[in-house]
Write a protein that holds these residues in place. Structure first.
Motif, PDB file in Angstrom:
ATOM      1  N   ASP A   1      -4.447  13.533  -0.977  1.00  0.00           N
ATOM      2  CA  ASP A   1      -5.450  12.484  -0.767  1.00  0.00           C
ATOM      3  C   ASP A   1      -4.952  11.200  -1.424  1.00  0.00           C
ATOM      4  N   TYR A   2      -5.444  10.063  -0.921  1.00  0.00           N
ATOM      5  CA  TYR A   2      -5.092   8.772  -1.491  1.00  0.00           C
ATOM      6  C   TYR A   2      -6.309   8.159  -2.175  1.00  0.00           C
ATOM      7  N   PRO A   3      -6.097   7.479  -3.303  1.00  0.00           N
ATOM      8  CA  PRO A   3      -7.233   6.906  -4.036  1.00  0.00           C
ATOM      9  C   PRO A   3      -7.768   5.662  -3.331  1.00  0.00           C
ATOM     10  N   PRO A   4      -9.008   5.270  -3.630  1.00  0.00           N
ATOM     11  CA  PRO A   4      -9.536   4.009  -3.072  1.00  0.00           C
ATOM     12  C   PRO A   4      -8.627   2.836  -3.429  1.00  0.00           C
ATOM     13  N   ALA A   5      -8.451   1.934  -2.478  1.00  0.00           N
ATOM     14  CA  ALA A   5      -7.568   0.777  -2.632  1.00  0.00           C
ATOM     15  C   ALA A   5      -8.042  -0.291  -1.659  1.00  0.00           C
ATOM     16  N   PRO A   6      -7.514  -1.518  -1.779  1.00  0.00           N
ATOM     17  CA  PRO A   6      -7.978  -2.584  -0.881  1.00  0.00           C
ATOM     18  C   PRO A   6      -7.914  -2.220   0.595  1.00  0.00           C
ATOM     19  N   GLN A   7      -6.839  -1.522   1.030  1.00  0.00           N
ATOM     20  CA  GLN A   7      -6.744  -1.129   2.438  1.00  0.00           C
ATOM     21  C   GLN A   7      -7.473   0.183   2.742  1.00  0.00           C
ATOM     22  N   LEU A   8      -7.908   0.883   1.694  1.00  0.00           N
ATOM     23  CA  LEU A   8      -8.605   2.168   1.848  1.00  0.00           C
ATOM     24  C   LEU A   8      -9.812   2.193   0.920  1.00  0.00           C
TER      25      LEU A   8
ATOM     26  N   GLY B   1     -10.856   5.579   0.016  1.00  0.00           N
ATOM     27  CA  GLY B   1      -9.782   6.524  -0.208  1.00  0.00           C
ATOM     28  C   GLY B   1      -9.343   7.102   1.129  1.00  0.00           C
ATOM     29  N   GLY B   2      -8.266   7.878   1.127  1.00  0.00           N
ATOM     30  CA  GLY B   2      -7.738   8.414   2.380  1.00  0.00           C
ATOM     31  C   GLY B   2      -7.540   9.909   2.317  1.00  0.00           C
ATOM     32  N   ARG B   3      -7.843  10.580   3.410  1.00  0.00           N
ATOM     33  CA  ARG B   3      -7.602  12.027   3.523  1.00  0.00           C
ATOM     34  C   ARG B   3      -6.919  12.305   4.845  1.00  0.00           C
TER      35      ARG B   3
ATOM     36  N   SER C   1       0.819  -1.210   0.000  1.00  0.00           N
ATOM     37  CA  SER C   1       0.000   0.000   0.000  1.00  0.00           C
ATOM     38  C   SER C   1       0.853   1.261   0.000  1.00  0.00           C
ATOM     39  N   TYR C   2       2.138   1.150   0.360  1.00  0.00           N
ATOM     40  CA  TYR C   2       3.022   2.320   0.269  1.00  0.00           C
ATOM     41  C   TYR C   2       3.072   2.838  -1.164  1.00  0.00           C
TER      42      TYR C   2
ATOM     43  N   ALA D   1      -8.825   6.214   7.743  1.00  0.00           N
ATOM     44  CA  ALA D   1      -8.947   4.905   7.110  1.00  0.00           C
ATOM     45  C   ALA D   1     -10.389   4.551   6.811  1.00  0.00           C
ATOM     46  N   ALA D   2     -11.314   5.003   7.648  1.00  0.00           N
ATOM     47  CA  ALA D   2     -12.727   4.674   7.457  1.00  0.00           C
ATOM     48  C   ALA D   2     -13.567   5.597   8.323  1.00  0.00           C
ATOM     49  N   THR D   3     -14.792   5.830   7.875  1.00  0.00           N
ATOM     50  CA  THR D   3     -15.788   6.544   8.670  1.00  0.00           C
ATOM     51  C   THR D   3     -17.020   5.654   8.774  1.00  0.00           C
TER      52      THR D   3
END
Length: 549
Positions: A419-426, A429-431, A358-359, A524-526
Motif C-alpha cells: 500500500d502507498y501512504p497518503p500524498a498530494p497525488q494520492l 493513499g493507494g492500494r 511521487s515515485y 487513485a481515488a474512490t
C-alpha cells in the motif's frame, strides 16, 4: 569417495555488440531516457516504456542475461509482478515454463506446524506465485523488448562516469570499440546492489551485513517431490536450522540450507558435503544430480531517497532486503512499473515533473515496509539471544495446536503489493487493484491488465452511471488521459458486466460510485458520487499537469 553428477550448464543467449552511433562523434547526443542495467528491474522498465510507445536507451556491460554458470538467483514471482508481466506480454511464457503454486507447508522438526493456501482470497487472473529461474524472466523480457522495437539496447556498454547537469545527466560509456559520451534528460540506475553510479554520486546506502549464512543446492531428482513450498523452521536433518524447498522450471529443485554463522563457505559448497545434506534429508537411496551449489550471506540497504536530481534508483540500486518472502526482486519489478507510466506521461507532455517526485514518495515507504518485514523474518530464523530462542520455541509449539499462534511463525511473509501512504497525488493513499477477470456486455472476455495495456491512461470504473452523467464526464475529461467504462446500466459508455466479487474488491457499493485506477493498477481515488467535476478533479490530483497544458 562418492562422486556426484552435475547437469549440463544452461545455454544462456547472447546478443552482439553493435558500435553505437555516438562513437567518434564530435557532438554530444541527448536522449530523453537512459536506463543502466539489464537485470529484472531495468528490463521491466525498458519493456514498460516500449509498451507505452516511449523510446529509451538501455546500457548493459554484459551481452547475456542471468549469471554465467547458471547460479541461482531470484526464483519466486509474486502475483503483482505476474500481473505486470501480463500487461507487458510475457506472462503466458512464464506460466508455460515455470511452476505455479499457492500452497505451502511449514514444519518444526518432524511435525507440520501449519499450512496455507494463498489462492483463497485472490480474484486475480494470475496465481499467487510462479517459480522460475531469474535468467528466464530476463530472457523473455529482452525478446519482448526487441519485438516492440522502440528500445536501443546496447550490450557491452559499461558506464564509466556520470555527471549531474542542471537539466539532465552526462554519461561516459566504455565499449569494446572505444569510449563515447551521451546526455540524458533522465537517467535510471538499475545496476544492482553494488551500483557504481550510486558510489560516484556519493550516496550512502546505509548498508548492513548479516552474519546469517546459507547454502543453495539446485538439484534434479529421479523421483519428483510434491510441488509445494515446504519450509522447516528447525530441520532435524540440518542440525536444527532452517531449510526451504522449492521447485523451479526444468525439474530443478532449489533447496536452501541455513548454515552455522562461522562456517567455511568453500567447505559447505563441496559436492560431497552438499550431497550428504541431501541424503540426510531425503534418505540414503535418493537419486539426484546437481545443477549448481553455492553459499550466500545477505545484506540490506535503503537509500534515503530514490531520486537525486535527474537520476532515479530502482531495484537493488535503491534497496536490498534479506531474501525471506521473495520481497527483493518483486519489489524492483514493481519499482519499474511505478516509474514507467510516470516517465511516459511526462515525456508525452501529459503530466508535470511533480509526478516523478511521487515515485520516491510511494516506493521508498514500500521499501521501508519490506525491510521491516524481512528483518523480523531474519530474527525469527536466526535468533540472537536465549530469550529469542525461547520465544521461537514457544510460538512453534503453540502453532501446532492453536490457530492464533500460526500467524506468529515467521519463515518469511510472502511478497504482496505494498500500500502507498497518503500524498498530494494520492489523498486517500493507494492500494493495488488485482487483475480482475472482466466481461464486456456482449460476453467477450477481458482483464484489467489488458485494458491498461492500451496506451497510458487511468481507467474510471463507474457503477451504473446515467446517460446524462456519462456524457457530461466525457466532455469534461476529453483532454485528460482517462478511459471511462461503465459497470452495468445504460450510459452509452463501453460497458462491463461483473460479479459481486469484483465490485467488492473495487469497493463499489451504490449506483453512481466510481473507482479511478492508475496505469500501474493502483487505486487513485474512490468517488461515492461521481459527478463530472469530481472525476476531473480526481484525475488532475492524481496526474499533476504543467500550468501551460
Amino acid at each position: 569417495m562418492e562422486t556426484f553428477a552435475f547437469a549440463p550448464a544452461y545455454e544462456l543467449p547472447s546478443w552482439p555488440f553493435t558500435p553505437p552511433p555516438e562513437l567518434g562523434g564530435t557532438k554530444t547526443v541527448r536522449h530523453p531516457i537512459v536506463i543502466v542495467g539489464a537485470g529484472p528491474s531495468g528490463l521491466t522498465l525498458a519493456c514498460d516504456l516500449a509498451q507505452r510507445g516511449v523510446r529509451a536507451v538501455l546500457l548493459d556491460e554484459d551481452d547475456t542475461v542471468g549469471v554465467r554458470g547458471a547460479s541461482s538467483r531470484g526464483i519466486c514471482y509474486a502475483q503483482k509482478s505476474l500481473e505486470i508481466f501480463e500487461r507487458l506480454g510475457i506472462y503466458e511464457r512464464m506460466a508455460a515454463k515455470g511452476i505455479t503454486w499457492s500452497f505451502g507447508r511449514t514444519f518444526s522438526g518432524e511435525q507440520e506446524v501449519y499450512n496455507f493456501n494463498l489462492q483463497a482470497n485472490s480474484v486475480s487472473r494470475q496465481p499467487p506465485f510462479i517459480n522460475l529461474q531469474q535468467f528466464y524472466v530476463e530472457w523473455f523480457l529482452v525478446e519482448r523488448i526487441l519485438e516492440l522495437g522502440l528500445t536501443d539496447v546496447r550490450w557491452k556498454n559499461r558506464v564509466a562516469s556520470v555527471e549531474q547537469l542542471h537539466d539532465g545527466v552526462r554519461i561516459e560509456v566504455e565499449t569494446p570499440a572505444g569510449r563515447y559520451t551521451i546526455e540524458a534528460d533522465r537517467l535510471i540506475d538499475a545496476t544492482g546492489a553494488n551500483s557504481p553510479i550510486r558510489a560516484q554520486l556519493g550516496i550512502d546506502a546505509h548498508s548492513s551485513r548479516s552474519t546469517d549464512r546459507w547454502c543453495i543446492s539446485d538439484v534434479r531428482f529421479k523421483k519428483p517431490l510434491p510441488t509445494e513450498r515446504w519450509t522447516w523452521v528447525d530441520a532435524p536433518f540440518n542440525e536444527g536450522r532452517g531449510v526451504w524447498q522449492h521447485l523451479m522450471a526444468d525439474g530443478v529443485w532449489r533447496i536452501d540450507y541455513q548454515m552455522p554463522e562461522d562456517c567455511d563457505t568453500s567447505y559447505i559448497s563441496k559436492p560431497e558435503v552438499a550431497g550428504a545434506r541431501l541424503r540426510e534429508q531425503l534418505g540414503p537411496g535418493v537419486e539426484f544430480e546437481f545443477v549448481w551449489i553455492g553459499p550466500y550471506g545477505y545484506r540490506d540497504h535503503l537509500l534515503d531517497s530514490f531520486r537525486r536530481g535527474n537520476v532515479f534508483f530502482i531495484g537493488d540500486a535503491a534497496h536490498v532486503v534479506s531474501p525471506f518472502g521473495a520481497r527483493g526482486g518483486n519489489s524492483g519489478i514493481q519499482d519499474a512499473a511505478n516509474l514507467g507510466w510516470k516517465l511516459a506521461l511526462v515525456a508525452q507532455g501529459q503530466a508535470s515533473d511533480a509526478l516523478l517526485d511521487s515515485y520516491d514518495a510511494e516506493r521508498q515507504p514500500a521499501a521501508q515496509e519490506n525491510l521491516r518485514v524481512t528483518s523480523r523474518s531474519a530474527r525469527f530464523l536466526a535468533p540472537r539471544s536465549p530469550a529469542e530462542h525461547t520465544l521461537r520455541r514457544a510460538v512453534v509449539s503453540l502453532a501446532a495446536r492453536h490457530p492464533f499462534a500460526r500467524a506468529l511463525v515467521n519463515t518469511g511473509r510472502m511478497s504482496v503489493a505494498n500500500d502507498y501512504p497518503p500524498a498530494p497525488q494520492l489523498p486517500e493513499g493507494g492500494r493495488s487493484v488485482q487483475n480482475l477477470p472482466l466481461r464486456w456486455a456482449d460476453g467477450s472476455e477481458t482483464t484489467l491488465m489488458q485494458l491498461l495495456a492500451d496506451g497510458t491512461q487511468c481507467i474510471g470504473l463507474w457503477l451504473a452511471p446515467t446517460r446524462t452523467e456519462a456524457t457530461a464526464a466525457m466532455e469534461s475529461t476529453a483532454s485528460l488521459p482517462l478511459r471511462l467504462l461503465a459497470i452495468g446500466g445504460d450510459s452509452g459508455l463501453p460497458t462491463l458486466q461483473v460479479d459481486d466479487r469484483v465490485t467488492n474488491h473495487l469497493g463499489l457499493r451504490d449506483a453512481g460510485s466510481l473507482v479511478l485506477v492508475r496505469p500501474d493498477a493502483y487505486r487513485a481515488a474512490t468517488l461515492t458520487n461521481a459527478t463530472s467535476a469530481a472525476i476531473a478533479d480526481a484525475l488532475r490530483t492524481a496526474l499533476p499537469r504543467n500550468t501551460n497544458s
